[in-house]
Motif scaffolding. Structure first.
Motif, PDB file in Angstrom:
ATOM      1  N   PRO A 114       0.925  -1.234   0.045  1.00  0.00           N
ATOM      2  CA  PRO A 114       0.042   0.166  -0.037  1.00  0.00           C
ATOM      3  C   PRO A 114       0.743   1.232   0.133  1.00  0.00           C
ATOM      4  O   PRO A 114       2.041   1.235   0.432  1.00  0.00           O
ATOM      5  N   SER A 118      -2.906   5.293   1.036  1.00  0.00           N
ATOM      6  CA  SER A 118      -4.106   4.610   0.943  1.00  0.00           C
ATOM      7  C   SER A 118      -4.325   3.811   2.325  1.00  0.00           C
ATOM      8  O   SER A 118      -3.561   3.810   3.395  1.00  0.00           O
ATOM      9  N   LEU A 129      -7.646  -0.406  -5.865  1.00  0.00           N
ATOM     10  CA  LEU A 129      -7.108   0.768  -5.365  1.00  0.00           C
ATOM     11  C   LEU A 129      -8.412   1.637  -5.947  1.00  0.00           C
ATOM     12  O   LEU A 129      -8.306   1.622  -7.130  1.00  0.00           O
TER      13      LEU A 129
END
Length: 240
Positions: free
Chosen positions: A13, A17, A53
Motif C-alpha cells: 500500500p 492509501s 485501489l
C-alpha cells in the motif's frame, strides 16, 4: 522471484492509501489522492492475489462501508449495478531476477541502436509504413524517454520506446515491427536491448498488452519476460 521494485508497486500500500477490507487473496484500499484516470484500478498477480485501489467517491458509489467483508465476485457485481465499466485488463510482463542476470550479460545486436531526433525522417517513414491500428496499439514515439530501433540495411523496421510509469521506477514499453519484417527476431532482440538500457538507468522494464493479443504475448515471452499478472482501470466514461 521478481525485484522488490515490482512487487512493492503491485502489492504494497502507498502511504496515502487505507485498507478498506482484505483477506489473503483480495484486498481493497481507498486513496483520496488518486488521479482522475486511476480512480479505480484492479491489479491481479499470476497467483490469483487481487489488489483494488479506488477513491472514496468510487467506494461510496458502489456502497462499500469500512470493514465490510467483500470478495471479488461481490465487488464486480457492485461495479456492474453502479454502471461502472473497466477498460479491459492488460497482461503485465516483467523480467524475473534470473532473467535479468542473463539479459544484462548480453551484447546488443549490430542492427540495433538508440534513436534520436536525427532519425526523424527514418521514423516518419517507419510510421507511414505502419497501420494506424498498429501505431495506436504499440504507442512508440520518437520523443519518449528511451527509444531504440532495429534496421535492415538503411531501413528502420522495428522500434521500441519507453517512458517512466506512474511515478514508480518502472519503464512502460511499446514495440512495433513493420509487417513485412515480422518473424525475423527483431522485436525480441530490440525489447532486450532497450530493457538493458532501462535497467542501467535504474528502471525495471514493463511490458503490457491486451489479454487477447496473442502475438504480443508471444513476443513478450520470446524476449524472456514472464507474465506477472493483469491490470485494469476504470473507463473514462464511467459515471463517477
Amino acid at each position: 522471484m521478481y525485484p522488490s521494485t515490482i512487487t512493492d508497486f503491485w502489492l504494497s500500500p502507498s502511504p496515502t492509501s487505507r485498507l478498506h477490507y482484505g483477506d489473503d487473496t483480495f484486498r481493497v484500499f481507498t486513496d483520496a489522492t488518486l488521479d482522475e484516470d486511476e480512480r479505480l484500478s484492479i491489479r491481479t498477480t499470476a497467483d490469483g492475489t487481487t489488489r483494488v485501489l479506488l477513491t472514496p467517491a468510487v467506494a461510496g458509489t458502489i456502497g462499500l462501508q469500512d470493514g465490510q467483508p467483500i470478495d471479488e465476485a461481490d465487488f464486480r457485481q457492485r461495479l456492474a449495478r453502479s454502471g461502472i465499466t473497466l477498460n479491459g485488463a492488460d497482461n503485465v510482463f516483467y523480467f524475473t531476477d534470473e532473467a535479468r542476470e542473463t539479459l544484462l550479460g548480453e551484447p546488443d545486436a549490430a542492427s540495433i541502436r538508440v534513436l534520436t531526433e536525427a532519425d526523424g525522417r527514418a521514423f516518419e517513414q517507419f510510421e507511414e509504413a505502419a497501420s494506424e491500428q498498429d501505431r495506436d496499439d504499440a504507442y512508440v514515439e520518437l520523443d519518449h524517454w528511451l527509444v531504440y530501433g532495429a534496421f535492415e540495411g538503411e531501413r528502420l523496421v522495428c522500434v521500441a520506446s519507453m517512458y517512466p510509469w506512474d511515478g514508480a521506477p518502472l519503464a512502460d514499453l511499446g514495440v512495433l515491427t513493420l509487417p513485412p519484417y515480422r518473424g525475423r527476431g527483431h522485436a525480441p532482440r530490440l525489447v532486450r536491448a532497450i530493457s538493458r538500457a532501462a535497467l542501467a538507468r535504474g528502471h525495471e522494464p514493463q511490458y503490457r498488452c491486451q489479454l487477447d493479443n496473442h502475438a504480443s504475448v508471444a513476443a513478450a515471452e520470446s524476449a524472456g519476460l514472464t507474465r506477472f499478472g493483469t491490470w485494469d482501470l476504470i473507463a473514462e466514461d464511467s459515471p463517477v
